[in-house]
Design a protein around this motif. Structure first.
Motif, PDB file in Angstrom:
ATOM      1  N   SER A 151       0.826  -1.210   0.000  1.00 23.36           N
ATOM      2  CA  SER A 151       0.000   0.000   0.000  1.00 23.36           C
ATOM      3  C   SER A 151       0.860   1.260   0.000  1.00 23.36           C
ATOM      4  CB  SER A 151      -0.937   0.020   1.217  1.00 23.36           C
ATOM      5  OG  SER A 151      -1.834  -1.057   1.158  1.00 23.36           O
ATOM      6  N   LEU A 152       1.881   1.265   0.834  1.00 24.47           N
ATOM      7  CA  LEU A 152       2.766   2.431   0.871  1.00 24.47           C
ATOM      8  C   LEU A 152       3.498   2.609  -0.459  1.00 24.47           C
ATOM      9  CD1 LEU A 152       4.123   2.107   4.516  1.00 24.47           C
ATOM     10  CD2 LEU A 152       2.512   3.820   3.633  1.00 24.47           C
ATOM     11  N   ALA A 153       3.836   1.503  -1.132  1.00 22.58           N
ATOM     12  CA  ALA A 153       4.472   1.592  -2.448  1.00 22.58           C
ATOM     13  C   ALA A 153       3.504   2.146  -3.493  1.00 22.58           C
ATOM     14  CB  ALA A 153       4.989   0.217  -2.878  1.00 22.58           C
ATOM     15  N   GLN A 154       2.208   1.888  -3.335  1.00 24.86           N
ATOM     16  CA  GLN A 154       1.204   2.394  -4.271  1.00 24.86           C
ATOM     17  C   GLN A 154       0.932   3.879  -4.076  1.00 24.86           C
ATOM     18  OE1 GLN A 154      -0.037   0.261  -6.703  1.00 24.86           O
ATOM     19  NE2 GLN A 154       1.473  -1.038  -5.702  1.00 24.86           N
ATOM     20  N   LEU A 155       1.147   4.359  -2.849  1.00 24.41           N
ATOM     21  CA  LEU A 155       0.781   5.733  -2.507  1.00 24.41           C
ATOM     22  C   LEU A 155       1.770   6.758  -3.035  1.00 24.41           C
ATOM     23  CD1 LEU A 155      -0.404   5.381   1.204  1.00 24.41           C
ATOM     24  CD2 LEU A 155      -1.801   6.104  -0.754  1.00 24.41           C
ATOM     25  N   THR A 156       1.240   7.882  -3.469  1.00 30.65           N
ATOM     26  CA  THR A 156       2.063   9.037  -3.797  1.00 30.65           C
ATOM     27  C   THR A 156       2.557   9.643  -2.478  1.00 30.65           C
ATOM     28  OG1 THR A 156       0.099  10.458  -3.777  1.00 30.65           O
ATOM     29  CG2 THR A 156       0.767   9.563  -5.916  1.00 30.65           C
ATOM     30  N   PRO A 157       3.664  10.388  -2.493  1.00 27.27           N
ATOM     31  CA  PRO A 157       4.107  11.040  -1.257  1.00 27.27           C
ATOM     32  C   PRO A 157       2.980  11.909  -0.683  1.00 27.27           C
ATOM     33  CG  PRO A 157       5.806  11.170  -2.927  1.00 27.27           C
ATOM     34  CD  PRO A 157       4.574  10.628  -3.610  1.00 27.27           C
ATOM     35  N   GLY A 158       2.759  11.796   0.603  1.00 28.53           N
ATOM     36  CA  GLY A 158       1.668  12.518   1.250  1.00 28.53           C
ATOM     37  C   GLY A 158       0.333  11.800   1.169  1.00 28.53           C
ATOM     38  N   GLY A 159       0.308  10.631   0.504  1.00 27.90           N
ATOM     39  CA  GLY A 159      -0.931   9.858   0.378  1.00 27.90           C
ATOM     40  C   GLY A 159      -1.342   9.261   1.709  1.00 27.90           C
ATOM     41  N   ARG A 160      -2.627   8.981   1.847  1.00 26.39           N
ATOM     42  CA  ARG A 160      -3.199   8.508   3.108  1.00 26.39           C
ATOM     43  C   ARG A 160      -3.460   7.008   3.078  1.00 26.39           C
ATOM     44  NH1 ARG A 160      -2.980  11.301   7.347  1.00 26.39           N
ATOM     45  NH2 ARG A 160      -4.962  10.497   8.060  1.00 26.39           N
ATOM     46  N   LEU A 161      -3.137   6.342   4.188  1.00 27.72           N
ATOM     47  CA  LEU A 161      -3.413   4.920   4.388  1.00 27.72           C
ATOM     48  C   LEU A 161      -4.312   4.788   5.602  1.00 27.72           C
ATOM     49  CD1 LEU A 161      -2.942   1.851   3.934  1.00 27.72           C
ATOM     50  CD2 LEU A 161      -0.873   2.079   5.343  1.00 27.72           C
ATOM     51  N   VAL A 162      -5.434   4.080   5.423  1.00 27.45           N
ATOM     52  CA  VAL A 162      -6.357   3.817   6.525  1.00 27.45           C
ATOM     53  C   VAL A 162      -6.619   2.318   6.553  1.00 27.45           C
ATOM     54  CG1 VAL A 162      -8.683   4.187   7.433  1.00 27.45           C
ATOM     55  CG2 VAL A 162      -7.415   6.106   6.437  1.00 27.45           C
ATOM     56  N   ILE A 163      -6.520   1.741   7.759  1.00 27.71           N
ATOM     57  CA  ILE A 163      -6.699   0.301   7.939  1.00 27.71           C
ATOM     58  C   ILE A 163      -7.668   0.080   9.095  1.00 27.71           C
ATOM     59  CG2 ILE A 163      -5.507  -1.902   8.182  1.00 27.71           C
ATOM     60  CD1 ILE A 163      -2.847  -0.339   7.867  1.00 27.71           C
ATOM     61  N   THR A 164      -8.598  -0.859   8.921  1.00 32.00           N
ATOM     62  CA  THR A 164      -9.501  -1.208  10.017  1.00 32.00           C
ATOM     63  C   THR A 164      -9.320  -2.677  10.390  1.00 32.00           C
ATOM     64  OG1 THR A 164     -11.321  -1.704   8.486  1.00 32.00           O
ATOM     65  CG2 THR A 164     -11.227   0.531   9.411  1.00 32.00           C
ATOM     66  N   PHE A 165      -9.553  -2.962  11.674  1.00 34.79           N
ATOM     67  CA  PHE A 165      -9.389  -4.320  12.210  1.00 34.79           C
ATOM     68  C   PHE A 165     -10.450  -4.583  13.251  1.00 34.79           C
ATOM     69  CE2 PHE A 165      -5.365  -2.049  11.973  1.00 34.79           C
ATOM     70  CZ  PHE A 165      -4.642  -2.800  11.075  1.00 34.79           C
ATOM     71  N   ILE A 166     -10.722  -5.860  13.467  1.00 36.34           N
ATOM     72  CA  ILE A 166     -11.518  -6.246  14.626  1.00 36.34           C
ATOM     73  C   ILE A 166     -10.685  -7.057  15.609  1.00 36.34           C
ATOM     74  CG2 ILE A 166     -13.761  -6.096  13.484  1.00 36.34           C
ATOM     75  CD1 ILE A 166     -13.695  -9.176  13.213  1.00 36.34           C
ATOM     76  N   LEU A 167      -9.558  -7.578  15.161  1.00 31.95           N
ATOM     77  CA  LEU A 167      -8.706  -8.397  16.024  1.00 31.95           C
ATOM     78  C   LEU A 167      -7.573  -7.570  16.642  1.00 31.95           C
ATOM     79  CD1 LEU A 167      -8.296 -11.665  13.896  1.00 31.95           C
ATOM     80  CD2 LEU A 167      -9.882 -11.233  15.792  1.00 31.95           C
ATOM     81  N   GLN A 168      -7.416  -7.684  17.941  1.00 33.88           N
ATOM     82  CA  GLN A 168      -6.345  -6.997  18.677  1.00 33.88           C
ATOM     83  C   GLN A 168      -4.968  -7.383  18.135  1.00 33.88           C
ATOM     84  OE1 GLN A 168      -6.740  -4.885  21.583  1.00 33.88           O
ATOM     85  NE2 GLN A 168      -4.602  -4.455  21.188  1.00 33.88           N
ATOM     86  N   GLU A 169      -4.789  -8.651  17.768  1.00 37.15           N
ATOM     87  CA  GLU A 169      -3.504  -9.116  17.250  1.00 37.15           C
ATOM     88  C   GLU A 169      -3.132  -8.404  15.949  1.00 37.15           C
ATOM     89  OE1 GLU A 169      -5.113 -12.081  20.033  1.00 37.15           O
ATOM     90  OE2 GLU A 169      -5.983 -11.050  18.317  1.00 37.15           O
ATOM     91  N   ASN A 170      -4.123  -8.180  15.076  1.00 38.53           N
ATOM     92  CA  ASN A 170      -3.854  -7.445  13.831  1.00 38.53           C
ATOM     93  C   ASN A 170      -3.491  -5.998  14.118  1.00 38.53           C
ATOM     94  OD1 ASN A 170      -4.244  -9.671  12.224  1.00 38.53           O
ATOM     95  ND2 ASN A 170      -6.327  -9.145  11.659  1.00 38.53           N
TER      96      ASN A 170
END
Length: 176
Positions: free
Chosen positions: A104-123
């Motif tokens: 995902s970070l490789a896909q993003l342009t500089p300054g691009g935003r990454l948002v991730i959601t989880f339900i598991l504490q381990e993740n």
């Protein structure tokens, strides 16, 4: 499907008002991709989903909500996406979280935003540990838990939904 309260916060954290391209990884039935496309008509959206049944529902929902321009991709990320993204949302990792974060970070342009959601504490713990080694700024982590008014006999109560963790960050900008 991403719950409404989580979806609203995730879309806000993606800063789509300044984005040209959003990649939705683990798009499921398309709730994030479709709401993003409806709210931001200029936005190109690529929705990646590995489950054929979910992809079928995504296609049906795109027709139902009038979002034919969402590019629907059957497959497992990481995969080739031609155009760089200004925002990436990860709603499902399939057990390959660190690899997906790097991709995902490789896909993003500089300054691009990454948002991730989880339900598991381990993740959540795995993502935070991995992101600490990545070139990101503005790391924000929240736990959300909503409750919905529900009838019970003659009265009502608030039925709790499962808590969801949300991480938002920005890919470091290049400095000259």
């Amino acid at each position: 499907m991403t719950k409404e309260a989580v979806r609203a916060l995730a879309l806000s954290k993606l800063a789509l008002h300044r984005a040209k391209h959003l990649i939705d990884v683990g798009a499921g039935t398309g709730s994030v991709a479709i709401e993003a496309a409806l709210a931001h008509p200029q936005l190109q959206v690529t929705a990646i989903e590995r489950n054929p049944a979910a992809l079928g529902l995504l296609e049906e929902n795109c027709r139902r909500f009038g979002c034919p321009r969402i590019e629907r991709v059957f497959g497992v990320a990481p995969l080739v996406v031609e155009q760089p993204a200004d925002a990436v949302f990860i709603g499902g990792s399939g057990g390959h979280l660190s690899q997906l974060i790097d991709w995902s970070l490789a896909q993003l342009t500089p300054g691009g935003r990454l948002v991730i959601t989880f339900i598991l504490q381990e993740n959540l713990n795995s993502a935070l540990t991995h992101l600490a080694t990545c070139k990101v700024t503005g790391l924000d982590c929240q736990q959300l838990q909503a409750s919905t008014l529900t009838a019970l006999g003659q009265g009502h109560y608030f039925k709790a939904q499962n808590p969801v963790f949300l991480i938002a960050c920005e890919k470091e900008s290049h400095h000259v």
